[in-house]
Design a protein around this motif. Structure first.
Motif, PDB file in Angstrom:
ATOM      1  N   MET A   1     -24.255  30.666 -96.724  1.00  0.00           N
ATOM      2  CA  MET A   1     -23.242  29.996 -97.521  1.00  0.00           C
ATOM      3  C   MET A   1     -22.651  28.824 -96.761  1.00  0.00           C
ATOM      4  N   ALA A   2     -21.547  29.070 -96.056  1.00  0.00           N
ATOM      5  CA  ALA A   2     -20.849  27.971 -95.367  1.00  0.00           C
ATOM      6  C   ALA A   2     -21.035  28.066 -93.862  1.00  0.00           C
ATOM      7  N   LYS A   3     -20.821  26.937 -93.214  1.00  0.00           N
ATOM      8  CA  LYS A   3     -20.737  26.927 -91.756  1.00  0.00           C
ATOM      9  C   LYS A   3     -19.277  27.086 -91.361  1.00  0.00           C
ATOM     10  N   ILE A   4     -19.035  27.917 -90.335  1.00  0.00           N
ATOM     11  CA  ILE A   4     -17.681  28.100 -89.808  1.00  0.00           C
ATOM     12  C   ILE A   4     -17.723  27.764 -88.323  1.00  0.00           C
ATOM     13  N   ALA A   5     -17.150  26.614 -87.971  1.00  0.00           N
ATOM     14  CA  ALA A   5     -17.147  26.190 -86.571  1.00  0.00           C
ATOM     15  C   ALA A   5     -16.148  27.022 -85.782  1.00  0.00           C
ATOM     16  N   LEU A   6     -16.588  27.539 -84.650  1.00  0.00           N
ATOM     17  CA  LEU A   6     -15.749  28.333 -83.753  1.00  0.00           C
ATOM     18  C   LEU A   6     -15.267  27.434 -82.626  1.00  0.00           C
ATOM     19  N   LYS A   7     -13.991  27.108 -82.652  1.00  0.00           N
ATOM     20  CA  LYS A   7     -13.383  26.211 -81.660  1.00  0.00           C
ATOM     21  C   LYS A   7     -12.442  27.032 -80.779  1.00  0.00           C
ATOM     22  N   VAL A   8     -12.763  27.119 -79.490  1.00  0.00           N
ATOM     23  CA  VAL A   8     -11.974  27.917 -78.555  1.00  0.00           C
ATOM     24  C   VAL A   8     -11.072  27.005 -77.733  1.00  0.00           C
ATOM     25  N   ASP A   9      -9.766  27.102 -77.947  1.00  0.00           N
ATOM     26  CA  ASP A   9      -8.805  26.367 -77.130  1.00  0.00           C
ATOM     27  C   ASP A   9      -8.480  27.202 -75.894  1.00  0.00           C
ATOM     28  N   VAL A  10      -8.629  26.598 -74.722  1.00  0.00           N
ATOM     29  CA  VAL A  10      -8.371  27.291 -73.460  1.00  0.00           C
ATOM     30  C   VAL A  10      -7.186  26.605 -72.797  1.00  0.00           C
ATOM     31  N   ASP A  11      -6.059  27.312 -72.742  1.00  0.00           N
ATOM     32  CA  ASP A  11      -4.799  26.684 -72.349  1.00  0.00           C
ATOM     33  C   ASP A  11      -4.378  26.939 -70.911  1.00  0.00           C
ATOM     34  N   THR A  12      -4.789  28.062 -70.324  1.00  0.00           N
ATOM     35  CA  THR A  12      -4.216  28.527 -69.062  1.00  0.00           C
ATOM     36  C   THR A  12      -5.284  28.913 -68.052  1.00  0.00           C
ATOM     37  N   LEU A  13      -4.838  29.102 -66.804  1.00  0.00           N
ATOM     38  CA  LEU A  13      -5.751  29.572 -65.767  1.00  0.00           C
ATOM     39  C   LEU A  13      -6.253  30.974 -66.096  1.00  0.00           C
ATOM     40  N   ARG A  14      -5.353  31.856 -66.500  1.00  0.00           N
ATOM     41  CA  ARG A  14      -5.768  33.220 -66.834  1.00  0.00           C
ATOM     42  C   ARG A  14      -6.742  33.226 -68.006  1.00  0.00           C
ATOM     43  N   GLY A  15      -6.454  32.424 -69.008  1.00  0.00           N
ATOM     44  CA  GLY A  15      -7.359  32.351 -70.144  1.00  0.00           C
ATOM     45  C   GLY A  15      -8.743  31.876 -69.745  1.00  0.00           C
ATOM     46  N   THR A  16      -8.813  30.947 -68.793  1.00  0.00           N
ATOM     47  CA  THR A  16     -10.101  30.417 -68.343  1.00  0.00           C
ATOM     48  C   THR A  16     -10.869  31.453 -67.535  1.00  0.00           C
ATOM     49  N   LYS A  17     -10.192  32.138 -66.644  1.00  0.00           N
ATOM     50  CA  LYS A  17     -10.862  33.059 -65.734  1.00  0.00           C
ATOM     51  C   LYS A  17     -11.161  34.426 -66.377  1.00  0.00           C
ATOM     52  N   GLU A  18     -10.352  34.839 -67.340  1.00  0.00           N
ATOM     53  CA  GLU A  18     -10.536  36.158 -67.948  1.00  0.00           C
ATOM     54  C   GLU A  18     -10.979  36.070 -69.410  1.00  0.00           C
ATOM     55  N   GLY A  19     -10.248  35.323 -70.202  1.00  0.00           N
ATOM     56  CA  GLY A  19     -10.554  35.263 -71.624  1.00  0.00           C
ATOM     57  C   GLY A  19     -11.879  34.592 -71.943  1.00  0.00           C
ATOM     58  N   VAL A  20     -12.197  33.510 -71.246  1.00  0.00           N
ATOM     59  CA  VAL A  20     -13.430  32.782 -71.512  1.00  0.00           C
ATOM     60  C   VAL A  20     -14.670  33.639 -71.250  1.00  0.00           C
ATOM     61  N   PRO A  21     -14.790  34.313 -70.099  1.00  0.00           N
ATOM     62  CA  PRO A  21     -15.959  35.184 -69.900  1.00  0.00           C
ATOM     63  C   PRO A  21     -16.034  36.320 -70.916  1.00  0.00           C
ATOM     64  N   ASN A  22     -14.883  36.864 -71.305  1.00  0.00           N
ATOM     65  CA  ASN A  22     -14.885  37.914 -72.323  1.00  0.00           C
ATOM     66  C   ASN A  22     -15.471  37.400 -73.636  1.00  0.00           C
ATOM     67  N   LEU A  23     -15.029  36.224 -74.043  1.00  0.00           N
ATOM     68  CA  LEU A  23     -15.540  35.650 -75.282  1.00  0.00           C
ATOM     69  C   LEU A  23     -17.030  35.335 -75.172  1.00  0.00           C
ATOM     70  N   ALA A  24     -17.457  34.860 -74.010  1.00  0.00           N
ATOM     71  CA  ALA A  24     -18.874  34.544 -73.821  1.00  0.00           C
ATOM     72  C   ALA A  24     -19.732  35.790 -73.993  1.00  0.00           C
ATOM     73  N   ARG A  25     -19.283  36.911 -73.454  1.00  0.00           N
ATOM     74  CA  ARG A  25     -20.050  38.151 -73.594  1.00  0.00           C
ATOM     75  C   ARG A  25     -20.097  38.605 -75.050  1.00  0.00           C
ATOM     76  N   THR A  26     -18.982  38.485 -75.736  1.00  0.00           N
ATOM     77  CA  THR A  26     -18.952  38.866 -77.152  1.00  0.00           C
ATOM     78  C   THR A  26     -19.874  37.979 -77.972  1.00  0.00           C
ATOM     79  N   LEU A  27     -19.799  36.687 -77.777  1.00  0.00           N
ATOM     80  CA  LEU A  27     -20.637  35.761 -78.525  1.00  0.00           C
ATOM     81  C   LEU A  27     -22.120  36.011 -78.241  1.00  0.00           C
ATOM     82  N   GLU A  28     -22.434  36.346 -77.014  1.00  0.00           N
ATOM     83  CA  GLU A  28     -23.827  36.643 -76.668  1.00  0.00           C
ATOM     84  C   GLU A  28     -24.332  37.856 -77.439  1.00  0.00           C
ATOM     85  N   ARG A  29     -23.478  38.875 -77.576  1.00  0.00           N
ATOM     86  CA  ARG A  29     -23.880  40.066 -78.325  1.00  0.00           C
ATOM     87  C   ARG A  29     -24.169  39.736 -79.787  1.00  0.00           C
ATOM     88  N   PHE A  30     -23.440  38.778 -80.323  1.00  0.00           N
ATOM     89  CA  PHE A  30     -23.650  38.378 -81.710  1.00  0.00           C
ATOM     90  C   PHE A  30     -24.731  37.302 -81.853  1.00  0.00           C
TER      91      PHE A  30
END
Length: 305
Positions: A1-30
């Protein structure tokens, strides 16, 4: 049907070091890729506390458990603790995202300073801030950014002009109602070349806590918008939220998008799909306008046709 662009805003040091790898692993699984937009300079998150006097800010803080998501240490950066340089201390995590095949771009240099000040800053201040982010991005990745996405959906005319001067072809700097209608800016200084793909779907932090909605209720509300909706969308998530405490709810949202038959993509893939159908020849040229979004404090750049 439609395309849904996934835009990840990374605001902080913690978000970069912890949240970004977590999201990468999740996206890889999908089996999916996303666009990661990085804050590259100092983490001054604690200075955002001055927004306490802005209408709606306290209500948002109480709904979204800021301390739980960001952590006490992050909330002290720039106030009682010096703001760490994100692009220096988390360069490895950023490069890993690039190496994994995700799209990478610039979010900002100093998130708080940009979000709270850029609308009323002059061209010199604006271009200096943007040049710092550009130089740090090149230093980390060894190539130019693919795209850009403004911190807090805040820009000014000089900032948009700089995107054209950099050769950025597409950016996502504002908000719009659901159902994507890309556009170009027609500013007093002239018409710009790059295409704007505004965020069209509500964010998790705009939905959680409203009428006691949980994070899974928020995911369901977003899926209610995309159900049987043939129009492209842009969804903005945050490494500090969906990359950490809200990760299970984000996984439910991704599964929902796929079950509905939608195609989660990067901003670049979305742009190329519009290029391929030649629809970009017909998009509107619009002025820079501002407006409010439900359950978010302050005015944001808003598409108004």
């Amino acid at each position: 049907m439609a395309k849904i662009a996934l835009k990840v805003d990374v605001d902080t040091l913690r978000g970069t070091k912890e949240g970004v790898p977590n999201l990468a692993r999740t996206l890889e699984r999908f089996g999916l890729k996303a666009t990661f937009l990085f804050s590259l300079g100092p983490d001054h998150t604690g200075r955002a506390l001055k927004r306490v006097f802005r209408p709606g800010f306290l209500k948002k803080v109480s709904r979204t458990s800021v301390v739980e998501h960001y952590g006490i240490k992050t909330l002290l950066y720039g106030v009682l603790l010096p703001g760490p340089q994100i692009g220096q201390q988390a360069a490895a995590e950023m490069r890993a995202i690039d190496k994994a095949g995700h799209e990478t771009g610039i979010h900002t240099w100093d998130h708080v300073e940009w979000q709270d000040g850029v609308r009323h800053k002059d061209a010199q201040w604006t271009t200096e801030q943007m040049q710092k982010s550009w130089d740090r991005f090149i230093e980390i990745f060894g190539h130019p950014p693919a795209t850009y996405g403004a911190a807090g959906w805040q820009m000014n005319e000089a900032a948009f002009t700089q995107l054209d001067q950099w050769g950025i072809k597409y950016s996502s700097d504002g908000r719009a109602e659901p159902n994507l209608m890309p556009y170009r800016f027609a500013l007093p200084s002239g018409k710009l070349k790059h295409v704007q793909y505004p965020t069209t779907l509500p964010t998790f932090d705009e939905l959680i806590g409203v009428d006691d909605a949980s994070e899974f209720d928020a995911a369901k509300k977003i899926l209610d918008i995309t159900q049987s909706n043939p129009n492209d969308q842009v969804f903005t998530l945050h490494a500090e939220l969906e990359g950490q405490k809200l990760l299970p709810a984000f996984e439910a949202l991704l599964a929902g998008f796929l079950n509905q038959g939608h195609d989660p993509v990067t901003m670049g893939e979305l742009h190329r799909s519009w290029e391929a159908t030649k629809q970009l020849d017909k998009i509107a040229q619009l002025p820079l306008t501002w407006g409010e979004v439900a359950n978010r404090s302050g005015e944001l750049i808003m598409q108004k046709n």
